[in-house]
Design an enzyme around this catalytic site. Structure first.
Site, PDB file in Angstrom:
ATOM      1  N   ARG A  66       1.005  -1.243   0.046  1.00  0.00           N
ATOM      2  CA  ARG A  66       0.047  -0.062   0.000  1.00  0.00           C
ATOM      3  C   ARG A  66       0.896   1.243   0.105  1.00  0.00           C
ATOM      4  O   ARG A  66       0.479   2.339  -0.719  1.00  0.00           O
ATOM      5  CB  ARG A  66      -0.707   0.145   1.279  1.00  0.00           C
ATOM      6  CG  ARG A  66      -2.266   0.708   1.230  1.00  0.00           C
ATOM      7  CD  ARG A  66      -3.269   0.310   0.138  1.00  0.00           C
ATOM      8  NE  ARG A  66      -4.207   1.171  -0.237  1.00  0.00           N
ATOM      9  CZ  ARG A  66      -5.049   0.935  -1.356  1.00  0.00           C
ATOM     10  NH1 ARG A  66      -5.129  -0.158  -1.901  1.00  0.00           N
ATOM     11  NH2 ARG A  66      -5.826   1.865  -1.360  1.00  0.00           N
ATOM     12  N   HIS A 110     -20.108  12.924  -1.897  1.00  0.00           N
ATOM     13  CA  HIS A 110     -20.570  11.879  -1.305  1.00  0.00           C
ATOM     14  C   HIS A 110     -22.214  11.863  -1.569  1.00  0.00           C
ATOM     15  O   HIS A 110     -22.740  12.917  -1.264  1.00  0.00           O
ATOM     16  CB  HIS A 110     -20.318  12.099   0.406  1.00  0.00           C
ATOM     17  CG  HIS A 110     -20.949  10.723   1.024  1.00  0.00           C
ATOM     18  ND1 HIS A 110     -20.189   9.545   0.837  1.00  0.00           N
ATOM     19  CD2 HIS A 110     -21.859  10.556   1.810  1.00  0.00           C
ATOM     20  CE1 HIS A 110     -20.794   8.678   1.739  1.00  0.00           C
ATOM     21  NE2 HIS A 110     -21.896   9.089   2.256  1.00  0.00           N
ATOM     22  N   ASP A 151     -15.306  11.166   5.315  1.00  0.00           N
ATOM     23  CA  ASP A 151     -16.593  12.000   5.184  1.00  0.00           C
ATOM     24  C   ASP A 151     -16.557  13.166   6.290  1.00  0.00           C
ATOM     25  O   ASP A 151     -17.907  13.430   6.737  1.00  0.00           O
ATOM     26  CB  ASP A 151     -17.649  11.268   5.009  1.00  0.00           C
ATOM     27  CG  ASP A 151     -17.588  10.241   3.684  1.00  0.00           C
ATOM     28  OD1 ASP A 151     -16.822  10.689   2.979  1.00  0.00           O
ATOM     29  OD2 ASP A 151     -17.997   9.173   3.770  1.00  0.00           O
TER      30      ASP A 151
END
Ligand code: GAR
Length: 198
Positions: A66, A110, A151
């Site tokens: 990653r 979103h 978010d």
């Protein structure tokens, strides 16, 4: 001129809305300098290339771990020298290094009215499944700045959309896109572009 780098993972209808809004003059002082996808097969890349926009895939599958992918993603963004990074259906956790470097210069769309149906695990159709399961009568979309949380960053713009009896996650997703996402994402970019002093 606001230089934007748009990050995508899938169909790219939000990218299309941004490109159309630039073409028809709804969004001004803005240039898409690069489109990046984590998914080589994303139709969004084709949409960008059809417009002659530099479009690249940077896939985690091509990296051993990653960290190496995160470094490549950041390098891919840096190369484009963007003023603003737009996450338009980008289903990748943004590396903390990138958030730090581009603090206040990354925005995300979103598909719900934050703080409802957001955070870890809420993306794409899952958001609309959860909204229908809860039985809300109104949902919508939110454009917000990206911070270290999921978010959680400051909200820039929101638009409400009615839920209709008989909605399925797919019909609701489509209505939220048409009536909210494709409108407020270009609007948010335009307002950032036109407040910019350069
Ligand atoms: C959009 O509905 C966007 O709001 C959502 O993914 C979809 C991408 O569609 N993003 C998220 O769920 C982020 N948490 P698109 O590729 O057609 O623009």
């Amino acid at each position: 001129m606001l230089r934007i780098c748009v990050c995508v993972s899938g169909g790219g209808t939000n990218l299309q809305a941004i490109m159309d809004a630039i073409d028809n003059g709804t969004v001004t002082n803005t240039k898409i300098v690069r489109v990046i996808s984590n998914n080589k097969g994303a139709y969004a890349l084709e949409r960008a290339r059809a417009k002659g926009i530099d479009a690249v895939a940077i896939s985690p599958k091509d990296f051993e771990n990653r960290e190496l992918f995160n470094d490549a993603l950041l390098a891919g963004v840096d190369e484009a020298e963007p003023d603003l990074i737009v996450l338009a259906g980008f289903l990748v956790v943004i590396p903390p290094k990138m958030i730090k470097k581009y603090e206040g210069r990354i925005i995300n769309i979103h598909p719900s009215l934050i703080p409802s149906f957001c955070g870890t695990g809420y993306y794409g159709l899952k958001v609309h499944e959860a909204a229908l399961a809860r039985g809300v009568k109104v949902t919508g979309a939110t454009v917000h700045y990206v911070d270290e949380g999921t978010d959680t960053g400051p909200i820039i713009m929101q638009k409400a959309v009615e839920v209709i009896d008989g909605d399925t996650p797919k019909t609701l997703q489509q209505r939220v896109m048409e009536q909210a996402e494709w409108i407020i994402l270009p609007q948010a970019i335009n307002s950032i572009a036109n407040k910019k002093e350069r």
